[in-house]
Design an enzyme around this catalytic site. Structure first.
Site, PDB file in Angstrom:
ATOM      1  N   CYS A   1      20.380  42.624  44.175  1.00 30.61           N
ATOM      2  CA  CYS A   1      19.204  43.478  44.360  1.00 30.61           C
ATOM      3  C   CYS A   1      18.088  43.155  43.371  1.00 30.61           C
ATOM      4  O   CYS A   1      16.913  43.402  43.642  1.00 30.61           O
ATOM      5  CB  CYS A   1      19.610  44.949  44.250  1.00 30.61           C
ATOM      6  SG  CYS A   1      20.577  45.529  45.675  1.00 30.61           S
TER       7      CYS A   1
ATOM      8  N   CYS B   1      19.739  49.986  42.991  1.00 31.95           N
ATOM      9  CA  CYS B   1      20.933  49.226  42.594  1.00 31.95           C
ATOM     10  C   CYS B   1      20.590  48.187  41.535  1.00 31.95           C
ATOM     11  O   CYS B   1      19.670  47.385  41.717  1.00 31.95           O
ATOM     12  CB  CYS B   1      21.542  48.541  43.810  1.00 31.95           C
ATOM     13  SG  CYS B   1      23.011  47.570  43.412  1.00 31.95           S
TER      14      CYS B   1
ATOM     15  N   ASP C   1      42.474  50.174  44.750  1.00 33.18           N
ATOM     16  CA  ASP C   1      41.960  48.856  45.117  1.00 33.18           C
ATOM     17  C   ASP C   1      41.706  48.799  46.612  1.00 33.18           C
ATOM     18  O   ASP C   1      42.251  49.599  47.377  1.00 33.18           O
ATOM     19  CB  ASP C   1      42.971  47.769  44.738  1.00 33.18           C
ATOM     20  CG  ASP C   1      44.215  47.825  45.622  1.00 33.18           C
ATOM     21  OD1 ASP C   1      44.234  47.160  46.671  1.00 33.18           O
ATOM     22  OD2 ASP C   1      45.163  48.552  45.273  1.00 33.18           O
TER      23      ASP C   1
ATOM     24  N   CYS D   1      22.451  45.615  40.651  1.00 31.58           N
ATOM     25  CA  CYS D   1      23.266  44.397  40.780  1.00 31.58           C
ATOM     26  C   CYS D   1      22.390  43.143  40.791  1.00 31.58           C
ATOM     27  O   CYS D   1      21.175  43.201  41.003  1.00 31.58           O
ATOM     28  CB  CYS D   1      24.124  44.456  42.043  1.00 31.58           C
ATOM     29  SG  CYS D   1      23.263  44.039  43.591  1.00 31.58           S
TER      30      CYS D   1
ATOM     31  N   HIS E   1      26.823  42.723  45.763  1.00 31.59           N
ATOM     32  CA  HIS E   1      26.210  44.053  45.901  1.00 31.59           C
ATOM     33  C   HIS E   1      27.254  45.114  46.268  1.00 31.59           C
ATOM     34  O   HIS E   1      27.279  46.194  45.664  1.00 31.59           O
ATOM     35  CB  HIS E   1      25.112  44.031  46.954  1.00 31.59           C
ATOM     36  CG  HIS E   1      24.657  45.407  47.328  1.00 31.59           C
ATOM     37  ND1 HIS E   1      23.787  46.142  46.552  1.00 31.59           N
ATOM     38  CD2 HIS E   1      25.015  46.221  48.367  1.00 31.59           C
ATOM     39  CE1 HIS E   1      23.603  47.326  47.097  1.00 31.59           C
ATOM     40  NE2 HIS E   1      24.343  47.409  48.196  1.00 31.59           N
TER      41      HIS E   1
ATOM     42  N   ASP F   1      50.463  42.972  43.192  1.00 28.39           N
ATOM     43  CA  ASP F   1      51.338  43.775  44.037  1.00 28.39           C
ATOM     44  C   ASP F   1      52.657  43.025  44.255  1.00 28.39           C
ATOM     45  O   ASP F   1      52.818  41.895  43.817  1.00 28.39           O
ATOM     46  CB  ASP F   1      50.663  44.133  45.358  1.00 28.39           C
ATOM     47  CG  ASP F   1      50.332  42.921  46.206  1.00 28.39           C
ATOM     48  OD1 ASP F   1      50.751  41.805  45.855  1.00 28.39           O
ATOM     49  OD2 ASP F   1      49.646  43.078  47.224  1.00 28.39           O
TER      50      ASP F   1
ATOM     51  N   GLN G   1      56.745  55.965  48.589  1.00 33.02           N
ATOM     52  CA  GLN G   1      56.622  55.924  50.035  1.00 33.02           C
ATOM     53  C   GLN G   1      56.996  57.296  50.618  1.00 33.02           C
ATOM     54  O   GLN G   1      57.074  58.269  49.895  1.00 33.02           O
ATOM     55  CB  GLN G   1      57.501  54.801  50.597  1.00 33.02           C
ATOM     56  CG  GLN G   1      57.063  53.406  50.180  1.00 33.02           C
ATOM     57  CD  GLN G   1      55.741  52.984  50.816  1.00 33.02           C
ATOM     58  OE1 GLN G   1      55.200  53.650  51.704  1.00 33.02           O
ATOM     59  NE2 GLN G   1      55.184  51.871  50.338  1.00 33.02           N
TER      60      GLN G   1
END
Length: 427
Positions: free
Chosen positions: A365, A360, A322, A362, A391, A118, A248
């Site tokens: 998990c 899940c 994001d 991941c 996770h 950014d 904007q």
């Protein structure tokens, strides 16, 4: 259903649309009316020098060249396609010149895929108003005027037509950002996608100030384009870096549409939709922008990650977005599940030997239980934040990946409605 395009581009940066939501899922007149207008959602591919991004896509935030508490390798394993870092923070520490010497942001942090940076525009607002990380203005109890600062805070940034003076949050040193300096910093950082320097306002600013800031952002955008072109030629031995203009205009339809029309003529590679807004206005504001901006350019929405906001953004044409929220809430033991968010420190999990989510895939998990994670948080072990963050990032990445697949396969509305119904426990 339309067949996704297989055409590829040899350009250093390009975007191709594959499937439009309005074609694949054929929304009814009632759905279109409920959305406030035609659905702009689509799938596509952003081609960058460091790889492709299949859209829509969630871009995890690596503010200081690191996703907090999580290794880049773990993010890759969980399906992240790109990372977004903060130019302002990296300018202050360790310095954009160091990242340039290291070979750029991706090389520096051992992330081989695409990267975003950014511009520092958010810090202009947050340090100027003292609102910190606040974007949802409904959380600020006392209204602020154009020249006011949040109660108990000190103004750390001052805007003028040429740029911004601000003080470092690290040591108080005074620094200058202009459109040219922002471009120079971001070119040194070497991200595949950069954002033009802009002035982010708050919803407490008057209509008059919103107009003034919008014109300032328009003029800064022209200066960013000119400096970007100069640096691209000067650094032609480096991979091409795309530049996105930032839209904007707060919650004013005429200002948002004017900003889109103004920036659409400048030759940007894509666009970021920024600004403070009320949550209930998100879809409307995004749609104003995507109706005005060139269809064949990627659109990025800055700072969202809650499931309802994700689908609202995708409905209305956002390609990437994001947010720091998945890791921020994870550090306080809050985790996502298909049936909502909950805190692992709750006493009921002390003997719960199941994963955060049975469905899940991941790393967390697959290997750890709620009871163990609760223990880590209660014992203040640092790997608690790591495992919860892995996770949460995977959960959001999978929600968005599922939306992408659903658009391509023509069942997006069914997928969206079922996901939200389960997550928010709706009847």
């Amino acid at each position: 259903m339309p067949t996704p395009s297989t055409e590829t581009s040899s350009a250093p940066f390009s975007f191709e649309i594959e499937t439009r939501l309005r074609d694949s899922s054929s929304p009814s007149p009632e759905q279109i009316e409920g959305n406030g207008g035609q659905f702009q959602g689509r799938t596509g591919t952003i081609h960058t020098p460091h790889g492709d991004i299949q859209t829509p896509a969630f871009i995890p935030v690596a503010t200081q060249a690191a996703v907090k508490a999580v290794l880049p390798e773990s993010m890759a394993d969980e399906g992240a396609q790109a990372m977004l870092a903060n130019a302002y923070h990296l300018f202050l520490q360790p310095g954009d010149d160091i990242l340039d010497a290291a070979g750029g942001l991706g090389k520096f942090m051992n992330w081989p895929g695409p990267t975003f940076t950014d511009s520092g525009g958010f810090q202009v607002m947050s340090q100027g108003s003292g609102l910190g990380k606040v974007i949802d203005m409904s959380t600020v109890k006392e209204p602020l005027g154009d020249d006011d600062v949040a109660k108990g805070q000190e103004r750390m940034a001052n805007v003028d037509d040429d740029g911004v003076w601000f003080r470092s949050y690290i040591n108080g040193d005074l620094h200058r950002f202009t459109p040219e300096i922002s471009m120079q910093i971001q070119h040194n950082l070497g991200a595949d996608i950069m954002f033009a320097f802009d002035e982010l306002t708050t919803l407490h600013n008057s209509r008059g100030y919103q107009e003034e800031a919008l014109e300032r952002t328009r003029l800064w955008a022209l200066r960013c384009i000119a400096e970007h072109e100069r640096l691209t030629e000067e650094r032609s031995h480096k991979p091409y870096q795309a530049l996105f203009g930032v839209i904007q205009g707060a919650q004013y339809e005429d200002l948002r549409r004017k900003a889109c029309r103004d920036l659409a003529t400048m030759g940007f590679d894509g666009f970021g939709i920024g600004g403070a807004l009320e949550k209930q206005q998100l879809g409307t504001i995004v749609r104003w922008c995507t109706e005005e901006l060139p269809e064949n350019t990627p659109k990025h929405l800055l700072g969202i990650s809650e499931p309802d906001d994700i689908f609202t953004a995708i409905d209305n044409g956002v390609d990437t977005f994001d947010c720091v929220s998945p890791t921020r809430v994870a550090r306080s033991s809050a985790v996502y599940s298909p049936t909502g968010r909950f805190n692992l420190t709750n006493a009921r999990f002390a003997r719960d030997f199941t994963p955060i989510s049975e469905t899940c895939p991941c790393y967390t998990c697959a290997h750890y239980t709620r009871a163990y994670l609760r223990h880590l948080f209660k014992a203040k072990e640092r790997n608690a934040a790591t495992l919860a963050s892995i996770h949460n990032e995977r959960f959001i990445l999978d929600v968005v990946s599922g939306a992408r697949d659903a658009i391509n396969h023509g069942n997006y509305f069914e997928y969206r409605d079922e996901t939200l119904r389960n997550y928010y426990q709706l009847q």
